[in-house]
Design a protein around this motif. Structure first.
Motif, mmCIF file in Angstrom:
data_model
loop_
_atom_site.group_PDB
_atom_site.id
_atom_site.type_symbol
_atom_site.label_atom_id
_atom_site.label_comp_id
_atom_site.label_asym_id
_atom_site.label_seq_id
_atom_site.Cartn_x
_atom_site.Cartn_y
_atom_site.Cartn_z
ATOM 1 N N LEU A 48 0.853 -1.183 0.000
ATOM 2 C CA LEU A 48 0.000 0.000 0.000
ATOM 3 C C LEU A 48 0.888 1.232 0.000
ATOM 4 C CD1 LEU A 48 -2.703 -1.201 2.564
ATOM 5 C CD2 LEU A 48 -2.696 -1.420 0.058
ATOM 6 N N HIS A 49 0.806 2.011 -1.062
ATOM 7 C CA HIS A 49 1.813 3.028 -1.356
ATOM 8 C C HIS A 49 1.683 4.297 -0.506
ATOM 9 C CE1 HIS A 49 -0.942 5.669 -3.548
ATOM 10 N NE2 HIS A 49 -1.388 4.640 -4.238
ATOM 11 N N HIS A 50 2.656 5.187 -0.713
ATOM 12 C CA HIS A 50 2.823 6.414 0.068
ATOM 13 C C HIS A 50 2.047 7.591 -0.524
ATOM 14 C CE1 HIS A 50 5.495 7.357 -3.229
ATOM 15 N NE2 HIS A 50 6.189 6.246 -2.978
ATOM 16 N N LEU A 51 2.279 8.778 0.045
ATOM 17 C CA LEU A 51 1.583 10.000 -0.363
ATOM 18 C C LEU A 51 1.679 10.288 -1.857
ATOM 19 C CD1 LEU A 51 2.827 12.464 2.421
ATOM 20 C CD2 LEU A 51 0.484 11.660 2.136
ATOM 21 N N ALA A 52 2.859 10.022 -2.422
ATOM 22 C CA ALA A 52 3.129 10.406 -3.806
ATOM 23 C C ALA A 52 2.768 9.323 -4.813
ATOM 24 C CB ALA A 52 4.598 10.799 -3.959
ATOM 25 N N GLY A 53 2.047 8.320 -4.402
ATOM 26 C CA GLY A 53 1.598 7.286 -5.326
ATOM 27 C C GLY A 53 2.698 6.322 -5.735
ATOM 28 N N LEU A 54 2.465 5.611 -6.808
ATOM 29 C CA LEU A 54 3.425 4.645 -7.331
ATOM 30 C C LEU A 54 4.186 5.254 -8.503
ATOM 31 C CD1 LEU A 54 1.120 1.498 -7.401
ATOM 32 C CD2 LEU A 54 3.179 1.717 -5.998
ATOM 33 N N GLN A 55 5.486 4.969 -8.545
ATOM 34 C CA GLN A 55 6.300 5.364 -9.697
ATOM 35 C C GLN A 55 6.466 4.140 -10.608
ATOM 36 O OE1 GLN A 55 7.307 8.679 -9.992
ATOM 37 N NE2 GLN A 55 5.951 8.858 -8.215
ATOM 38 N N GLY A 56 5.357 3.547 -10.977
ATOM 39 C CA GLY A 56 5.397 2.334 -11.781
ATOM 40 C C GLY A 56 5.824 1.128 -10.950
ATOM 41 N N TRP A 57 6.409 0.156 -11.645
ATOM 42 C CA TRP A 57 6.936 -1.052 -10.982
ATOM 43 C C TRP A 57 8.319 -0.670 -10.445
ATOM 44 C CZ3 TRP A 57 4.832 -5.311 -9.218
ATOM 45 C CH2 TRP A 57 5.578 -6.460 -9.013
ATOM 46 N N GLU A 58 8.312 -0.064 -9.270
ATOM 47 C CA GLU A 58 9.509 0.555 -8.709
ATOM 48 C C GLU A 58 10.599 -0.478 -8.412
ATOM 49 O OE1 GLU A 58 8.014 2.429 -5.235
ATOM 50 O OE2 GLU A 58 6.712 3.816 -6.332
ATOM 51 N N PRO A 59 11.873 -0.059 -8.375
ATOM 52 C CA PRO A 59 12.964 -0.988 -8.076
ATOM 53 C C PRO A 59 12.764 -1.752 -6.765
ATOM 54 C CG PRO A 59 13.867 1.037 -8.954
ATOM 55 C CD PRO A 59 12.392 1.269 -8.787
ATOM 56 N N ALA A 60 12.259 -1.087 -5.725
ATOM 57 C CA ALA A 60 12.051 -1.778 -4.451
ATOM 58 C C ALA A 60 10.996 -2.873 -4.589
ATOM 59 C CB ALA A 60 11.638 -0.779 -3.373
ATOM 60 N N ILE A 61 9.930 -2.591 -5.339
ATOM 61 C CA ILE A 61 8.884 -3.589 -5.550
ATOM 62 C C ILE A 61 9.428 -4.747 -6.378
ATOM 63 C CG2 ILE A 61 6.598 -4.015 -6.516
ATOM 64 C CD1 ILE A 61 5.940 -1.080 -6.057
ATOM 65 N N ALA A 62 10.190 -4.421 -7.407
ATOM 66 C CA ALA A 62 10.775 -5.465 -8.261
ATOM 67 C C ALA A 62 11.693 -6.374 -7.461
ATOM 68 C CB ALA A 62 11.532 -4.823 -9.420
ATOM 69 N N GLU A 63 12.477 -5.799 -6.556
ATOM 70 C CA GLU A 63 13.371 -6.630 -5.739
ATOM 71 C C GLU A 63 12.574 -7.500 -4.780
ATOM 72 O OE1 GLU A 63 17.141 -6.086 -2.654
ATOM 73 O OE2 GLU A 63 16.773 -4.584 -4.217
ATOM 74 N N LEU A 121 2.653 -4.634 3.469
ATOM 75 C CA LEU A 121 3.671 -3.593 3.568
ATOM 76 C C LEU A 121 2.989 -2.269 3.260
ATOM 77 C CD1 LEU A 121 6.436 -2.221 3.616
ATOM 78 C CD2 LEU A 121 6.915 -3.222 1.362
ATOM 79 N N GLY A 122 2.804 -1.462 4.285
ATOM 80 C CA GLY A 122 2.183 -0.157 4.112
ATOM 81 C C GLY A 122 3.216 0.935 4.296
ATOM 82 N N HIS A 123 3.136 1.949 3.453
ATOM 83 C CA HIS A 123 4.130 3.020 3.457
ATOM 84 C C HIS A 123 3.417 4.362 3.525
ATOM 85 C CE1 HIS A 123 7.896 4.821 1.235
ATOM 86 N NE2 HIS A 123 7.677 5.377 2.411
ATOM 87 N N SER A 124 3.760 5.182 4.541
ATOM 88 C CA SER A 124 3.211 6.528 4.653
ATOM 89 C C SER A 124 1.701 6.457 4.893
ATOM 90 C CB SER A 124 3.566 7.304 3.379
ATOM 91 O OG SER A 124 3.023 8.588 3.343
ATOM 92 N N ALA A 150 5.984 1.396 7.159
ATOM 93 C CA ALA A 150 7.116 2.248 6.810
ATOM 94 C C ALA A 150 6.687 3.712 6.831
ATOM 95 C CB ALA A 150 7.662 1.879 5.425
ATOM 96 N N ALA A 151 7.394 4.527 7.610
ATOM 97 C CA ALA A 151 7.066 5.956 7.744
ATOM 98 C C ALA A 151 5.577 6.147 7.983
ATOM 99 C CB ALA A 151 7.527 6.726 6.509
ATOM 100 N N PRO A 152 5.012 5.502 9.005
ATOM 101 C CA PRO A 152 3.552 5.521 9.157
ATOM 102 C C PRO A 152 3.010 6.890 9.549
ATOM 103 C CG PRO A 152 4.579 4.497 11.066
ATOM 104 C CD PRO A 152 5.668 4.731 10.064
#
Length: 260
Positions: free
Chosen positions: A29-44, A93-96, A119-121
């Motif tokens: 569940l993404h952060h304030l700024a949304g998703l930047q596509g299939w991000e490197p962290a998600i891919a890993e 995994l929830g962020h922001s 993460a950064a709740p």
């Protein structure tokens, strides 16, 4: 990786999401700024888990913001998504702002959450700690405050000019407007009262340079969540997933791999 558009129930707005990887399912569940596509962290993370990464209603290409008025509505939205995907129990995994939703989900439906990373709740406010207002920034540099080093926005959001800056500015404001619906003027969602209901083993992760959720907030969350621990990512701000993607993915993945 697949990019999917799903209709969860008749008459509801479609959900846009990314899904990829193999292994135990992780709802991101993404952060304030949304998703930047299939991000490197998600891919890993997807090298060890099946990752489901939806846009919240009102972020990115997703509509449906008018259908949600509270955290409970967001929880029900994600329960509907899990039901639609046939997933009874997942790591989360929830962020922001996503961490707030994740915490509510784990408190209200503990049977659906295996292990939990926040993460950064956002969702608790303390006048002694405070934090910068993400909604009171220069519109042309709206997300700089989300980085430990504001200059990183040029590479990680604007991608060194490879995307149209005007489109980025418009999307940033749209996403922040959606977040403000729940977090402005004071990001106190009342979640603190419900955190003791969480049964999942929980890891609270903060960035050492986070100006939105200063690291001192981690102890406030830990004091309220049973069986919780904290970890700090150095040289990272609120968008630790973009600034330190490998560290972010490794910490979350290691937590999910531990036995309950």
């Amino acid at each position: 990786m697949e990019q999917l558009t799903l209709t969860l129930r008749p008459g509801t707005s479609p959900v846009h999401l990314f899904r990829g990887g193999v292994g135990e399912p992780v709802l991101y569940l993404h952060h304030l700024a949304g998703l930047q596509g299939w991000e490197p962290a998600i891919a890993e993370l997807a090298t060890k888990f099946e990752v489901i990464a939806p846009y919240h209603p009102g972020w990115g290409p997703s509509c449906g913001l008018d259908d949600v008025e509270s955290g409970l509505d967001l929880v029900l939205h994600y329960i509907d998504l899990l039901d639609h995907l046939g997933l009874e129990r997942v790591h989360v995994l929830g962020h922001s702002i996503g961490a707030w939703i994740a915490a509510e989900l784990a408190a209200i439906h503990p049977e659906r959450v295996n292990r939990l990373v926040l993460a950064a709740p956002i969702g608790i406010w303390d006048d002694a700690i405070r934090g910068e207002d993400p909604f009171a920034q220069n519109p042309m540099r709206a997300t700089e405050v989300l980085f430990a080093d504001p200059a990183r926005r040029e590479n990680l959001i604007l991608r060194d000019g490879t995307v149209d800056p005007l489109e980025v500015y418009i999307q940033e404001m749209k996403d922040l407007k959606a977040a403000a619906r729940f977090l402005w003027p004071i990001p106190d969602t009342g979640v603190a009262r419900r955190l003791p209901r969480i049964r999942a083993r929980t890891l609270i992760v903060v960035g050492s340079g986070d100006r939105i959720v200063p690291p001192a907030y981690a102890q406030l969350w830990r004091a309220r969540i049973p069986r919780s621990e904290t970890k700090t990512i150095l040289d990272a701000g609120h968008l630790m997933n973009l600034e330190q993607p490998s560290r972010f993915a490794t910490i979350a993945g290691s937590w999910f791999l531990q036995p309950n």
